[in-house]
Design an enzyme around this catalytic site. Sequence first.
Site, short mmCIF file in Angstrom:
data_model
loop_
_atom_site.label_atom_id
_atom_site.label_comp_id
_atom_site.label_asym_id
_atom_site.label_seq_id
_atom_site.Cartn_x
_atom_site.Cartn_y
_atom_site.Cartn_z
N HIS A 188 57.74 59.93 40.46
CA HIS A 188 58.84 59.03 40.09
C HIS A 188 60.08 59.85 39.71
CE1 HIS A 188 56.42 55.33 39.95
NE2 HIS A 188 55.44 56.11 39.52
N THR A 230 41.54 58.32 36.10
CA THR A 230 42.83 57.74 36.45
C THR A 230 43.56 58.57 37.51
OG1 THR A 230 42.97 56.86 34.22
CG2 THR A 230 45.03 57.01 35.44
N GLU A 257 49.83 56.74 30.97
CA GLU A 257 49.86 55.82 32.11
C GLU A 257 51.10 56.17 32.93
OE1 GLU A 257 50.55 51.77 30.85
OE2 GLU A 257 51.65 52.45 29.09
N SER A 258 51.43 55.35 33.91
CA SER A 258 52.60 55.64 34.73
C SER A 258 53.81 55.90 33.84
CB SER A 258 52.88 54.46 35.66
OG SER A 258 54.00 54.71 36.44
N GLU A 286 34.62 68.07 31.03
CA GLU A 286 34.87 66.91 31.89
C GLU A 286 33.57 66.13 32.06
OE1 GLU A 286 37.39 65.20 33.47
OE2 GLU A 286 35.73 63.95 34.18
N ILE A 336 52.86 58.81 43.28
CA ILE A 336 54.32 58.85 43.35
C ILE A 336 54.85 59.87 42.36
CG2 ILE A 336 56.45 57.53 43.04
CD1 ILE A 336 54.76 56.50 45.35
N VAL A 381 31.84 64.44 26.02
CA VAL A 381 32.02 64.68 24.59
C VAL A 381 31.50 63.48 23.81
CG1 VAL A 381 33.74 64.99 22.77
CG2 VAL A 381 33.96 66.24 24.94
N CYS A 387 38.39 61.58 62.49
CA CYS A 387 39.59 60.78 62.20
C CYS A 387 40.73 61.64 61.66
CB CYS A 387 39.28 59.69 61.18
SG CYS A 387 37.97 58.58 61.66
#
Lengths: 435, 482, 122
Positions: free
Chosen positions: B49, B40, B340-341, B31, B47, B172, B405
């Site tokens: 989905h 990302t 991606e999503s 990593e 969500i 990498v 908080c």
Amino acid sequence: MADMKKDLVIIGGGPAGLSAAVSARKEGLEDILIIERDTRLGGILNQCIHNGFGLHTFKEELTGPEYASRYITMVKEEKIPYMLDTMVVDISYDEKTGSKTVTAMNSEDGLFRIEAKAVILAMGCRERPRGALNIPGFRPAGIYSAGTAQYYVNIEGKMPGRKVVILGSGDIGLIMARRMTYEGAKVLCVAELMPYSGGLKRNIVQCLDDFDIPLLLSHTVVDIKGKKRVEGVTIAEVDSNRKPIPGTEVFYECDTLLLSCGLIPENELTGRLGAGLNPVTGGAYVNESLETDVPGVYACGNVLHVHDLVDHVSGEAASAGKNAADFILGKNNTRYDGAAVKIRTESGVRYSVPSVVRPSLMPDTMTVRFRVGNEYRDKDLAVYLDGKQLMRLPKRVMAPGEMEQIVLVKSRMNRIMDPSDGAEHEMVIRIEDRQ
Amino acid sequence: MRDVTVIGAGVTGSCIARELSRYELDILVLEKGSDVCEGTSKANSGIAHSGYDAKPGTLKARFNVEGNRLIHVLSRELDFPFKENGSLVLALDEEGRSGIRDLYERGIKNGVPDLRIVERDELKAMEPAVSDSAVCALYAPTGGIVCPFGMNIAFAENAADNGVEFLFETKVTSVERRTDDDGKIYYHIETSKGSADSRIVINAAGVYADRIHNMVSEKKIHITPRKGQYCLMDKAAGSLVSHTLFQLPTKSGKGVLVTPTVHGNLMTGPTSDESLDAEDTATTAEGLGTVISRASLSVKELPRMTITSFAGLRAHEDGGDFIIGEAEDSPGFIDAAGIESPGLTAAPAIGVFVAGLVRDILEPAEKENFISVRKGIPSMALATEEERQALIKEDPAYSHVICRCELVTEGEIRNAISRTLGATTIDGIKRRTRAGMGRCQAGFCLARTIPILAEMLGKPEEEITKCGTGSEYINGNIKDGI
Amino acid sequence: MVDKRELICIRCPVGCHITAELEDGRVKSISGNSCPRGAEYAENEVTHPVRTVTSLVRLKGGEHPVVSVKTESDVPKEKMMDVVAALKGIELTAPVRIGDVAAEDIAGTGVRVIVTSDSAAV
């Protein structure tokens, strides 16, 4: 089941809590407990090592820790018990019995409950975060609230950065401009979104002008550069709608951005208790006794509304302490059936503390504190009661950075209204043209 | 020689590593960030989905529906925050009705359970704050909200508990196909911190997956980072809606969502801006403006209570679908690219699938002592009074509040640092405990968290970073420069 | 030789913009003030401006590595940074109490520097 019972629990051992405790004791109340989350009493004053405190209260100029120490000494002399390193996590109110339960925790006692006859909220405030300002750009290290930087420099003796831009000209930001300069950093400028500063004049002169640090009014940060650590910020001028004006952008190479964009009362507990909160101040609605709409729960200091001077905090908290003591000792009648005066603020007056006054319960004279929403010069402050003018004060200047106050005189109010009529009356505080 | 090297410790890489850790394999995860969940995976809608969105027959459709099912199960086994709050796609005018119908049919084809269309009255009853212009909505009860950090960290921790090695700040720089003396193919990987050889390489490098892929394969792929900007609002605004509200895309643009987060904040976003720079996670005034104005279409009154805004990059591949599987010309080089999503939702299913590919190639034995469950960090904020008592009794540090908080205690912070794959940065602590995620955005707790981390890592405070080398907070002592 | 200086009065929130004219280092005229306190402020500010300096010195054996201090009385404004620089060389040992003397004559000003916070030994 409560683990202990107390007459009065004061939440917060900063300037408000300390003053309230001393005042309650002087009123004759024995059974008091101050709960403080930090390792020492004094609250935020411990990190405010600059001077300028106490001119009203002690008639001399003190630093924050010195001012706090005066009150800490009084608390110790009065032998008022306090708990340190203890966090209150909940307050609840039993409508049937009128008792308040404070739930707190610390490492010695674990989680425990205290049943209290009255509670004073004195938790102070916190700083407004970057998100509320919606500054675009990256989110690297090197963006601090002014108060965080103040803690680092003044308590830990560490520098959060070397080349600094400050956004917001609130007092902490101004003070930190000087503090960072004193400790070897270069402060490039202070940018202020509004066309006026939110800080005290004295701080602008002595913290900025003394060190030739420019104050850029009507300017804001429009971009932050640097993915890991701040590498610079872009500042642009804003128009009268506070929108950045294209073409006015200037890039400042720096490693630190301090944010001093206002304070917000810390009212999580108050909200959970169910007391009504004023959206303008972020603090509870209170009456002439500084009592919230939960009977026997009082608020004072910056948790009620953000003050300009600690002297005002101490004064306000002393009233809250006295009133809470009177409530517990049965000196004031809780079953009130007299008149109530609601205070409405308009035309530039943003709010008032208190927001309701019950004339037969108020002392002979009483201070009402408020702030204005803009800079006003040569205007009158007009106060009306039931449509009749109660007072009219010519003001040379009023500014959002300084708290304003008027003193209500009971006898003069009673000439206009009958304090025992049980009816609802209205007081209006407004700014008017000079007459 | 490693058996498997996974490039990327985002949610995809971590889910793959966790599934692989069921087998007797020597697994390495590389990593470039200082922690898991640094790309990302850390900046998205959070969500789960339900799966009506993707075109039937695509990998997106397949892994989305399966991933959603797995999240329902694994959120319990791996103890990460997930809530099945259901999602609603709003038609904001009558013209949108047909779009809703199309989505419904697509969802049925994809195998999404319990889908139905709700009309205005029912919609209003479900979401009183919904905009008056909403005419109907597609209701997907299996849609959920998940903590993207919590999920990523849970999978990675469980992988590490099962013997997977993670190396951070290890970028990498090249991957080369080689053949050993027995004629077997392996891969030689050069990194910023040395080299490694591995039988199998798994490319889960997010917005950099095209670069990694193209190092070994002649069948080039191309990823365009798409920036999504979000505004996160105060918990006081969190109860505005209970479901996740999507908008049907209209000619004025792709919609944004308004959703409660699993921790009770309100979130709006994202925008979708193509970006040339795979590191460009800066928000823009224009983007944040768009988020607020678009989100305002879904509800009657959008509170103005933003506590922070952020931007994430989605790895959009030119083909528009996930690329999952062995590269045609590079045996043993497995892509999990273009994620991606709905990548977050799909990740657990991608993990199972990719682990299956590896199993078929290496034919490893299953571990006898595989640890299938993982316990998260206790939360004082969510604990009952009895649980709080017990925690404090066990360790008094659980009574010492650091983040006011979010009510995060020193005990939780110490736990986050000392556990498997523990936090080494302030962001790492934040994502594991929520310290600094509240309305003051670490204004108070930062100065209290740094000393704890410094003490536990045995480092001076000057070396404590936000997110790895170069993001130090403190620059020497007072009067140093005088 | 007449020297014209512009300043903002800080004696009250009004913040009058005052103009002071000096001739050979002596005040010739003051205008723009709206009360005598403004005139006094301006005169002091242009002839011998002074400030209280508040800063920190290092602390050994306390809970924190520094402790706050201030000049016991005002020092000439132009000496502010000299005072701060001179504080760099000072290290106190806990416990310290408010009012303890950290330095007798700081940076040749003849002014003492005193501690402004209590700090116990740990």
